[in-house]
Motif scaffolding. Structure first.
Motif, PDB file in Angstrom:
ATOM      1  N   TYR A 123      -3.842   1.916  -4.671  1.00  0.00           N
ATOM      2  CA  TYR A 123      -3.456   0.870  -5.622  1.00  0.00           C
ATOM      3  C   TYR A 123      -4.167   1.118  -6.948  1.00  0.00           C
ATOM      4  O   TYR A 123      -5.279   1.644  -6.955  1.00  0.00           O
ATOM      5  N   PRO A 124      -3.591   0.757  -8.097  1.00  0.00           N
ATOM      6  CA  PRO A 124      -2.284   0.124  -8.277  1.00  0.00           C
ATOM      7  C   PRO A 124      -1.134   1.119  -8.347  1.00  0.00           C
ATOM      8  O   PRO A 124       0.029   0.720  -8.389  1.00  0.00           O
ATOM      9  N   GLN A 125      -1.430   2.440  -8.387  1.00  0.00           N
ATOM     10  CA  GLN A 125      -0.362   3.438  -8.500  1.00  0.00           C
ATOM     11  C   GLN A 125       0.638   3.329  -7.344  1.00  0.00           C
ATOM     12  O   GLN A 125       1.827   3.621  -7.500  1.00  0.00           O
ATOM     13  N   PHE A 126       0.139   2.903  -6.162  1.00  0.00           N
ATOM     14  CA  PHE A 126       1.012   2.795  -4.997  1.00  0.00           C
ATOM     15  C   PHE A 126       2.177   1.841  -5.236  1.00  0.00           C
ATOM     16  O   PHE A 126       3.254   2.015  -4.656  1.00  0.00           O
ATOM     17  N   PHE A 127       1.986   0.831  -6.071  1.00  0.00           N
ATOM     18  CA  PHE A 127       3.069  -0.123  -6.312  1.00  0.00           C
ATOM     19  C   PHE A 127       4.331   0.572  -6.827  1.00  0.00           C
ATOM     20  O   PHE A 127       5.453   0.168  -6.514  1.00  0.00           O
ATOM     21  N   PRO A 167       1.115  -2.290   6.475  1.00  0.00           N
ATOM     22  CA  PRO A 167       1.634  -2.766   5.189  1.00  0.00           C
ATOM     23  C   PRO A 167       2.668  -1.823   4.580  1.00  0.00           C
ATOM     24  O   PRO A 167       3.623  -2.282   3.958  1.00  0.00           O
ATOM     25  N   THR A 168       2.498  -0.506   4.789  1.00  0.00           N
ATOM     26  CA  THR A 168       3.406   0.457   4.174  1.00  0.00           C
ATOM     27  C   THR A 168       4.768   0.527   4.857  1.00  0.00           C
ATOM     28  O   THR A 168       5.676   1.181   4.348  1.00  0.00           O
ATOM     29  N   SER A 169       4.930  -0.132   5.989  1.00  0.00           N
ATOM     30  CA  SER A 169       6.238  -0.183   6.646  1.00  0.00           C
ATOM     31  C   SER A 169       6.676  -1.640   6.856  1.00  0.00           C
ATOM     32  O   SER A 169       7.601  -2.126   6.205  1.00  0.00           O
ATOM     33  N   PHE A 170       5.959  -2.359   7.729  1.00  0.00           N
ATOM     34  CA  PHE A 170       6.331  -3.745   8.002  1.00  0.00           C
ATOM     35  C   PHE A 170       6.136  -4.637   6.778  1.00  0.00           C
ATOM     36  O   PHE A 170       6.979  -5.482   6.469  1.00  0.00           O
ATOM     37  N   GLY A 171       5.037  -4.426   6.050  1.00  0.00           N
ATOM     38  CA  GLY A 171       4.800  -5.246   4.857  1.00  0.00           C
ATOM     39  C   GLY A 171       5.903  -5.098   3.836  1.00  0.00           C
ATOM     40  O   GLY A 171       6.435  -6.098   3.319  1.00  0.00           O
ATOM     41  N   ASP A 198     -10.911   5.530  -5.931  1.00  0.00           N
ATOM     42  CA  ASP A 198     -10.594   5.788  -4.524  1.00  0.00           C
ATOM     43  C   ASP A 198     -11.298   4.790  -3.606  1.00  0.00           C
ATOM     44  O   ASP A 198     -11.597   5.082  -2.445  1.00  0.00           O
ATOM     45  N   GLY A 199     -11.543   3.594  -4.105  1.00  0.00           N
ATOM     46  CA  GLY A 199     -12.201   2.557  -3.321  1.00  0.00           C
ATOM     47  C   GLY A 199     -11.414   2.182  -2.076  1.00  0.00           C
ATOM     48  O   GLY A 199     -10.179   2.235  -2.066  1.00  0.00           O
ATOM     49  N   SER A 200     -12.132   1.791  -1.037  1.00  0.00           N
ATOM     50  CA  SER A 200     -11.488   1.496   0.252  1.00  0.00           C
ATOM     51  C   SER A 200     -10.386   0.461   0.128  1.00  0.00           C
ATOM     52  O   SER A 200      -9.312   0.593   0.727  1.00  0.00           O
ATOM     53  N   LEU A 201     -10.630  -0.599  -0.639  1.00  0.00           N
ATOM     54  CA  LEU A 201      -9.641  -1.671  -0.757  1.00  0.00           C
ATOM     55  C   LEU A 201      -8.448  -1.283  -1.615  1.00  0.00           C
ATOM     56  O   LEU A 201      -7.512  -2.069  -1.770  1.00  0.00           O
ATOM     57  N   ARG A 202      -8.469  -0.072  -2.148  1.00  0.00           N
ATOM     58  CA  ARG A 202      -7.302   0.429  -2.872  1.00  0.00           C
ATOM     59  C   ARG A 202      -6.365   1.240  -1.967  1.00  0.00           C
ATOM     60  O   ARG A 202      -5.341   1.722  -2.415  1.00  0.00           O
ATOM     61  N   GLN A 203      -6.739   1.391  -0.696  1.00  0.00           N
ATOM     62  CA  GLN A 203      -5.895   2.118   0.262  1.00  0.00           C
ATOM     63  C   GLN A 203      -4.899   1.144   0.896  1.00  0.00           C
ATOM     64  O   GLN A 203      -5.302   0.139   1.494  1.00  0.00           O
ATOM     65  N   PRO A 204      -3.602   1.403   0.787  1.00  0.00           N
ATOM     66  CA  PRO A 204      -2.593   0.440   1.258  1.00  0.00           C
ATOM     67  C   PRO A 204      -2.706   0.065   2.732  1.00  0.00           C
ATOM     68  O   PRO A 204      -2.403  -1.064   3.097  1.00  0.00           O
TER      69      PRO A 204
END
Length: 391
Positions: free
Chosen positions: A68-72, A94-98, A145-151
């Motif tokens: 995140y935020p690039q993942f958006f 999150p990357t599938s069901f979310g 590359d912080g942990s909470l930035r991983q989807p």
């Protein structure tokens, strides 16, 4: 009826590694049997080769930004590619069901959730907690590359479990998962036409793969500690019969665990390279025995080992442990031992090879059981009921 199967990881280290052999592709094949139009939509890495299954099952790959935020941006691209009347989210992530739930909010199309693993089990299960210091929280949020930035960070896996009830229907493939999440039992099916032992010559396969001088125990999966290969290798040390070898097909896409096994027990191991899914029956044909020695831990309890039905469909004697649904899947058609018991494995292997005709007869009964309960056709019957309930 068009169904979009949404996969969070189609990369060469995820579902893409095994081609048409793993769950999302089995779902696609079974849905084709009931005349659904299918598309598979998922994330890959920029370095991955284009994944193809067959002309009538298109695969749409979106290059995934890792954080995140690039993942958006990646997520928005994937959402635009979901065109089915029904959305089938593969894995509770999150990357599938979310994203599938978000698409339902946009379009009001029903969402089926397929759960084939307890994702949180890799991080301690119920014991997992995220309790950072204020300083660590800042790092996890603010570092690129912080942990909470991983989807699919474990904290988000824990949160998304609370949304399971939002699915219009849930399918899963073990009793462990059903007890945890509810839903409809949908076993992994095997293409029993492709995996038909009468189409292959075991001696020719052993010759082709350099195995002709050995009695072959085959593990046609990715080695990981919970899969119990160490117990088989200790058993081989105890038996000390030089012509019995453990054949590992493909190795691990996750870490160097198979190399660790080679360093300690290399004299008992033969490694075969990664093999396309369509070639796997020819490889399995070379086995004398297929081994599925799972350890009794939550990660294994939640799984339906695909290598089990590889062996069943190919009418091979199967030696497996009493873990999860394995006893129910095998019934009386295989050899079951206690988990974590090299001694029982050694004793059972000796019995199998001393009475090999009897073991082969069990293998043919295993194939019949696979045809009746664990084929693509068996999956299709259940999926027809699932689809009908959504109308």
């Amino acid at each position: 009826m068009k169904v979009s199967i949404v996969v969070g990881d189609l990369s060469s280290s995820g579902a893409g590694r095994w081609g048409g052999a793993v769950r999302p592709f089995l779902l696609a094949q079974a849905l084709k049997k009931i005349n659904c139009e299918i598309e598979i939509v998922g994330f890959t890495q920029a370095t991955d080769e284009t994944l193809t299954l067959s002309e009538d099952i298109p695969i749409v790959s979106i290059i995934k930004e890792t954080y995140y935020p690039q993942f958006f941006k990646s997520a928005q691209q994937l959402l635009q590619q979901i065109t089915g009347n029904i959305i089938y989210a593969y894995k509770l992530k999150p990357t599938s069901f979310g994203l599938s739930l978000f698409k339902r909010w946009q379009t009001h199309r029903p969402v089926i959730l397929d759960i084939d693993d307890w994702e949180l089990s890799w991080y301690g299960g119920e014991q997992y907690q995220y309790k950072p210091s204020l300083k660590q929280l800042g790092r996890d949020l603010l570092k690129p590359d912080g942990s909470l930035r991983q989807p699919d960070y474990p904290l988000y896996l824990k949160w998304i479990e609370r949304l399971v009830s939002q699915a219009d229907c849930i399918t899963l493939h073990t009793e462990f998962l059903k007890q945890r999440f509810g839903g409809i039992y949908l076993p992994n099916g095997k293409d029993t036409t492709l995996f038909d032992p009468q189409r292959y010559d075991p001696e020719a396969s052993r010759l082709q793969y350099g195995l002709k001088d050995y009695r072959i125990l085959m593990f046609p999966g990715a080695p990981r500690p919970y899969k119990g290969l160490e117990d088989v290798l200790i058993a081989l040390e105890q038996l000390n019969q030089k012509d019995i070898k453990l054949v590992i097909v493909g190795g691990s896409p996750y870490d160097e665990y198979d190399e660790q096994l080679m360093q300690r027990w290399g004299q008992w191991i033969i490694k075969l390279p990664k093999t396309p899914a369509i070639m796997m029956p020819e490889v399995v044909a070379a086995a004398h025995v297929v081994v599925v020695p799972q350890r009794d831990v939550p990660a294994a309890q939640a799984q339906f080992p695909l290598k089990l039905t590889d062996g069943m469909a190919m009418a091979k004697p199967i030696l497996a442990t009493q873990v999860g649904d394995i006893p129910e899947i095998l019934g009386e058609t295989g050899y079951l031992v206690k988990s974590g018991s090299p001694e029982q494995i050694a004793q059972t292997l000796a019995r199998i090879f001393d009475h090999f005709e009897e073991a082969q007869a069990k293998g043919w009964k295993a194939r019949q059981r696979c045809l009746e309960n664990y084929s693509i056709d068996a999956m299709a019957v259940i999926l027809q009921e699932v689809i009908d309930k959504l109308h």
